[in-house]
Design a protein around this motif. Structure first.
Motif, PDB file in Angstrom:
ATOM      1  N   GLN A 261       0.922  -1.092  -0.036  1.00 33.77           N
ATOM      2  CA  GLN A 261       0.061  -0.050   0.036  1.00 33.77           C
ATOM      3  C   GLN A 261       0.841   1.155   0.072  1.00 33.77           C
ATOM      4  O   GLN A 261       2.090   1.128   0.574  1.00 33.77           O
ATOM      5  CB  GLN A 261      -0.912   0.183   1.166  1.00 33.77           C
ATOM      6  N   ALA A 262       0.261   2.297  -0.437  1.00 30.96           N
ATOM      7  CA  ALA A 262       0.839   3.623  -0.618  1.00 30.96           C
ATOM      8  C   ALA A 262       1.580   3.864   0.788  1.00 30.96           C
ATOM      9  O   ALA A 262       0.697   3.690   1.873  1.00 30.96           O
ATOM     10  CB  ALA A 262      -0.023   4.846  -1.112  1.00 30.96           C
ATOM     11  N   GLY A 263       2.675   4.609   0.959  1.00 33.80           N
ATOM     12  CA  GLY A 263       3.457   4.716   2.327  1.00 33.80           C
ATOM     13  C   GLY A 263       3.889   3.660   2.906  1.00 33.80           C
ATOM     14  O   GLY A 263       4.631   3.676   3.867  1.00 33.80           O
ATOM     15  N   GLY A 264       3.900   2.381   2.424  1.00 32.89           N
ATOM     16  CA  GLY A 264       4.543   1.330   2.785  1.00 32.89           C
ATOM     17  C   GLY A 264       6.206   1.237   2.477  1.00 32.89           C
ATOM     18  O   GLY A 264       6.638   2.152   1.655  1.00 32.89           O
ATOM     19  N   SER A 265       6.373   0.055   2.802  1.00 31.34           N
ATOM     20  CA  SER A 265       8.150  -0.090   2.452  1.00 31.34           C
ATOM     21  C   SER A 265       8.374  -1.513   1.830  1.00 31.34           C
ATOM     22  O   SER A 265       7.434  -2.379   2.006  1.00 31.34           O
ATOM     23  CB  SER A 265       9.005   0.024   3.505  1.00 31.34           C
ATOM     24  N   LEU A 266       9.433  -1.512   1.065  1.00 28.25           N
ATOM     25  CA  LEU A 266       9.773  -2.853   0.382  1.00 28.25           C
ATOM     26  C   LEU A 266      11.401  -2.784   0.483  1.00 28.25           C
ATOM     27  O   LEU A 266      11.953  -1.477   0.427  1.00 28.25           O
ATOM     28  CB  LEU A 266       9.484  -3.114  -1.092  1.00 28.25           C
ATOM     29  N   ARG A 267      12.278  -4.018   0.578  1.00 28.13           N
ATOM     30  CA  ARG A 267      13.458  -4.045   0.214  1.00 28.13           C
ATOM     31  C   ARG A 267      13.909  -4.706  -0.720  1.00 28.13           C
ATOM     32  O   ARG A 267      13.491  -6.050  -0.639  1.00 28.13           O
ATOM     33  CB  ARG A 267      14.337  -4.530   1.463  1.00 28.13           C
ATOM     34  N   LEU A 268      14.525  -4.365  -1.747  1.00 24.48           N
ATOM     35  CA  LEU A 268      14.859  -5.191  -2.930  1.00 24.48           C
ATOM     36  C   LEU A 268      16.290  -5.502  -2.907  1.00 24.48           C
ATOM     37  O   LEU A 268      17.184  -4.891  -2.179  1.00 24.48           O
ATOM     38  CB  LEU A 268      14.671  -4.483  -4.515  1.00 24.48           C
ATOM     39  N   SER A 269      16.633  -7.187  -3.108  1.00 22.54           N
ATOM     40  CA  SER A 269      17.912  -7.640  -3.210  1.00 22.54           C
ATOM     41  C   SER A 269      18.299  -7.811  -4.577  1.00 22.54           C
ATOM     42  O   SER A 269      17.559  -8.292  -5.437  1.00 22.54           O
ATOM     43  CB  SER A 269      17.781  -8.678  -2.348  1.00 22.54           C
ATOM     44  N   CYS A 270      19.576  -7.773  -4.995  1.00 26.04           N
ATOM     45  CA  CYS A 270      20.047  -8.274  -6.059  1.00 26.04           C
ATOM     46  C   CYS A 270      21.446  -9.047  -5.909  1.00 26.04           C
ATOM     47  O   CYS A 270      22.398  -8.555  -5.380  1.00 26.04           O
ATOM     48  CB  CYS A 270      20.288  -7.071  -7.077  1.00 26.04           C
ATOM     49  N   ALA A 271      21.315 -10.280  -6.078  1.00 29.28           N
ATOM     50  CA  ALA A 271      22.403 -11.030  -5.695  1.00 29.28           C
ATOM     51  C   ALA A 271      23.163 -11.434  -7.313  1.00 29.28           C
ATOM     52  O   ALA A 271      22.606 -11.770  -8.280  1.00 29.28           O
ATOM     53  CB  ALA A 271      21.908 -12.453  -5.235  1.00 29.28           C
ATOM     54  N   ALA A 272      24.492 -11.266  -6.995  1.00 34.12           N
ATOM     55  CA  ALA A 272      25.375 -11.462  -8.134  1.00 34.12           C
ATOM     56  C   ALA A 272      26.189 -12.558  -8.036  1.00 34.12           C
ATOM     57  O   ALA A 272      26.674 -13.026  -7.076  1.00 34.12           O
ATOM     58  CB  ALA A 272      25.999 -10.102  -8.328  1.00 34.12           C
ATOM     59  N   SER A 273      26.399 -13.316  -9.239  1.00 33.30           N
ATOM     60  CA  SER A 273      27.232 -14.505  -9.161  1.00 33.30           C
ATOM     61  C   SER A 273      28.707 -13.990  -9.613  1.00 33.30           C
ATOM     62  O   SER A 273      28.944 -12.948  -9.811  1.00 33.30           O
ATOM     63  CB  SER A 273      26.854 -15.290 -10.421  1.00 33.30           C
ATOM     64  N   GLY A 274      29.547 -14.776  -9.234  1.00 33.36           N
ATOM     65  CA  GLY A 274      31.066 -14.478  -9.495  1.00 33.36           C
ATOM     66  C   GLY A 274      31.868 -13.889  -8.568  1.00 33.36           C
ATOM     67  O   GLY A 274      31.177 -13.306  -7.467  1.00 33.36           O
ATOM     68  N   ARG A 275      33.157 -13.697  -8.635  1.00 30.88           N
ATOM     69  CA  ARG A 275      34.104 -13.409  -7.717  1.00 30.88           C
ATOM     70  C   ARG A 275      34.441 -11.631  -7.785  1.00 30.88           C
ATOM     71  O   ARG A 275      35.026 -11.004  -7.064  1.00 30.88           O
ATOM     72  CB  ARG A 275      35.368 -13.929  -7.818  1.00 30.88           C
ATOM     73  N   THR A 276      33.822 -11.291  -8.908  1.00 30.23           N
ATOM     74  CA  THR A 276      34.126  -9.852  -9.382  1.00 30.23           C
ATOM     75  C   THR A 276      33.285  -8.693  -9.112  1.00 30.23           C
ATOM     76  O   THR A 276      33.421  -7.570  -9.355  1.00 30.23           O
ATOM     77  CB  THR A 276      34.442  -9.855 -10.809  1.00 30.23           C
TER      78      THR A 276
END
Length: 121
Positions: free
Chosen positions: A13-28
């Motif tokens: 709902q408007a006013g709410g919160s979310l946390r996006l994550s982005c997981a990356a592969s590799g060592r770099t």
């Protein structure tokens, strides 16, 4: 080669919160600037936020300043987008991207598949 996988989207709902994550592969992971872009239906993909390789520098789209926070954990190969005070106009598919330099334009080499964020009024 870097593979990016976003998660954390959803309906809020408007006013709410979310946390996006982005997981990356590799060592770099720590050698890439990381960014978040978004694309709403019928609109072009637009810049949201970017963070430098060390995390020392961040830049935001004007309309999300003070509401969104980008961060990264190089030990976990993950970049985050904390979104507070969400508005219906934030509704879009959110993409993370990895590139050699910090940029607000979509000239990043690697992209995730996107995660849907929907904000109801």
């Amino acid at each position: 080669q870097v593979q990016l996988v976003e998660s954390g989207g959803g309906l809020v709902q408007a006013g709410g919160s979310l946390r996006l994550s982005c997981a990356a592969s590799g060592r770099t992971f720590s050698t890439y600037a990381m960014a978040w872009f978004r694309q709403a239906p019928g609109k072009e993909r637009e810049f949201v936020a970017v963070i430098s390789r060390s995390g020392g520098n961040t830049y935001y789209k004007d309309s999300v300043k003070g509401r969104f926070t980008i961060s990264r954990d190089n030990a976990k190969n993950t970049v985050y987008l904390q979104m507070n005070g969400l508005k219906p106009e934030d509704t879009a598919v959110y993409y993370c991207a990895a590139g050699a330099v910090v940029s607000t334009t979509p000239e990043y080499r690697y992209w995730g598949q996107g995660t849907q964020v929907t904000v109801s009024s």
